[in-house]
Motif scaffolding. Structure first.
Motif, mmCIF file in Angstrom:
data_model
loop_
_atom_site.group_PDB
_atom_site.id
_atom_site.type_symbol
_atom_site.label_atom_id
_atom_site.label_comp_id
_atom_site.label_asym_id
_atom_site.label_seq_id
_atom_site.Cartn_x
_atom_site.Cartn_y
_atom_site.Cartn_z
ATOM 1 N N VAL A 147 50.188 -8.116 29.445
ATOM 2 C CA VAL A 147 50.372 -9.171 29.758
ATOM 3 C C VAL A 147 52.006 -9.573 29.813
ATOM 4 C CG1 VAL A 147 48.583 -9.643 29.872
ATOM 5 C CG2 VAL A 147 50.094 -10.217 28.065
ATOM 6 N N VAL A 148 52.532 -9.100 28.776
ATOM 7 C CA VAL A 148 54.102 -9.375 29.154
ATOM 8 C C VAL A 148 55.468 -8.693 30.347
ATOM 9 C CG1 VAL A 148 53.910 -10.671 26.245
ATOM 10 C CG2 VAL A 148 54.835 -7.995 26.930
ATOM 11 N N PRO A 149 56.597 -9.122 30.050
ATOM 12 C CA PRO A 149 57.196 -8.645 31.317
ATOM 13 C C PRO A 149 58.082 -7.829 30.696
ATOM 14 C CG PRO A 149 58.178 -10.751 31.112
ATOM 15 C CD PRO A 149 56.552 -10.963 29.682
ATOM 16 N N GLU A 150 57.903 -7.609 28.965
ATOM 17 C CA GLU A 150 59.092 -6.136 28.613
ATOM 18 C C GLU A 150 57.874 -5.845 27.248
ATOM 19 O OE1 GLU A 150 62.421 -6.809 27.532
ATOM 20 O OE2 GLU A 150 63.455 -8.447 28.802
ATOM 21 N N ALA B 191 54.331 -2.587 21.879
ATOM 22 C CA ALA B 191 54.072 -1.319 21.998
ATOM 23 C C ALA B 191 54.313 -0.681 20.219
ATOM 24 C CB ALA B 191 54.198 -0.223 22.780
ATOM 25 N N ARG B 192 55.726 -0.710 20.079
ATOM 26 C CA ARG B 192 56.711 -0.111 19.153
ATOM 27 C C ARG B 192 55.489 -0.633 17.910
ATOM 28 N NH1 ARG B 192 61.026 -0.596 21.916
ATOM 29 N NH2 ARG B 192 61.467 -2.395 21.007
ATOM 30 N N TRP C 223 49.056 10.129 19.078
ATOM 31 C CA TRP C 223 49.005 10.311 20.631
ATOM 32 C C TRP C 223 50.195 9.126 21.121
ATOM 33 C CZ3 TRP C 223 44.168 8.174 23.623
ATOM 34 C CH2 TRP C 223 44.332 8.248 24.758
ATOM 35 N N ARG C 224 50.125 8.136 20.858
ATOM 36 C CA ARG C 224 51.399 7.341 21.110
ATOM 37 C C ARG C 224 52.487 6.972 20.582
ATOM 38 N NH1 ARG C 224 48.918 1.493 20.138
ATOM 39 N NH2 ARG C 224 47.057 1.334 20.615
ATOM 40 N N THR D 214 58.013 3.005 25.781
ATOM 41 C CA THR D 214 58.936 2.461 26.525
ATOM 42 C C THR D 214 57.407 1.944 27.753
ATOM 43 O OG1 THR D 214 56.615 4.497 27.228
ATOM 44 C CG2 THR D 214 58.846 5.727 26.346
ATOM 45 N N GLY D 215 56.681 0.909 27.941
ATOM 46 C CA GLY D 215 55.157 0.229 28.808
ATOM 47 C C GLY D 215 54.421 0.212 28.452
#
Length: 168
Positions: free
Chosen positions: A47-50, A55-56, A113-114, A120-121
């Motif tokens: 839900v965030v723009p960046e 993810a990291r 897997w990650r 990256t997204g």
């Protein structure tokens, strides 16, 4: 108190923690907190723009959780060895241990897997689903751990010792 109950309350070795204060329950807070927070980061990444930083961060939290789970498992195994085989407490502890090892393996797979695409997204739906399944199994395992401590009294001080806390 039976001899079997007495055996399950005492540490097998000083490495497991002193009588009435085992190390295993202290250490489980690390993987539980890390993995729950990683799911929060996963969902927030949608839900965030960046989303890359979330993810990291989730990837790091999964790694911290796996390392913490392995540490907790070492001390939990020492507690497991003190439980007499063939008892309901032993069977519960064995299932608790197997579920925790499965959850740790799931998170190890999730990390792998990650690791190649983290940052990256947003986190992918399949990766989030894996975390949800692993957390559901962890919840069942936590219930069993609570049953070991609060119903069967594994590594919990006996009632005479507990009464020290209620004297005026």
């Amino acid at each position: 108190m039976s001899a079997q109950q007495h055996q399950a309350k005492r540490p097998l070795t000083a490495l497991a923690g002193p009588y009435g204060h085992p190390f295993h329950p202290i250490l489980v807070a690390v993987p539980i907190g890390a993995w729950v927070t990683s799911l929060v980061f996963d969902l927030a990444s949608l839900v965030v723009p960046e989303p890359a930083f979330l993810a990291r961060g989730s990837l790091w939290l999964i790694a911290v959780g796996v390392i913490g789970a392995l540490a907790a498992a070492m001390f939990g195994f020492l507690d497991f060895l003190a439980i007499p085989p063939g008892t309901p407490a032993f069977r519960t502890a064995r299932l608790h241990m197997v579920l925790n090892l499965l959850v740790t393996a799931l998170y190890g797979a999730a990390w792998a897997w990650r690791a190649t695409g983290a940052g990256t997204g947003p986190v992918q739906a399949g990766q989030i689903a894996l975390s949800v399944v692993a957390l559901a199994a962890l919840t069942v395992s936590g219930y069993l751990g609570g049953k070991l401590a609060y119903r069967y009294g594994v590594r919990v001080a006996d009632e005479n010792t507990q009464q020290e806390g209620f004297r005026s």
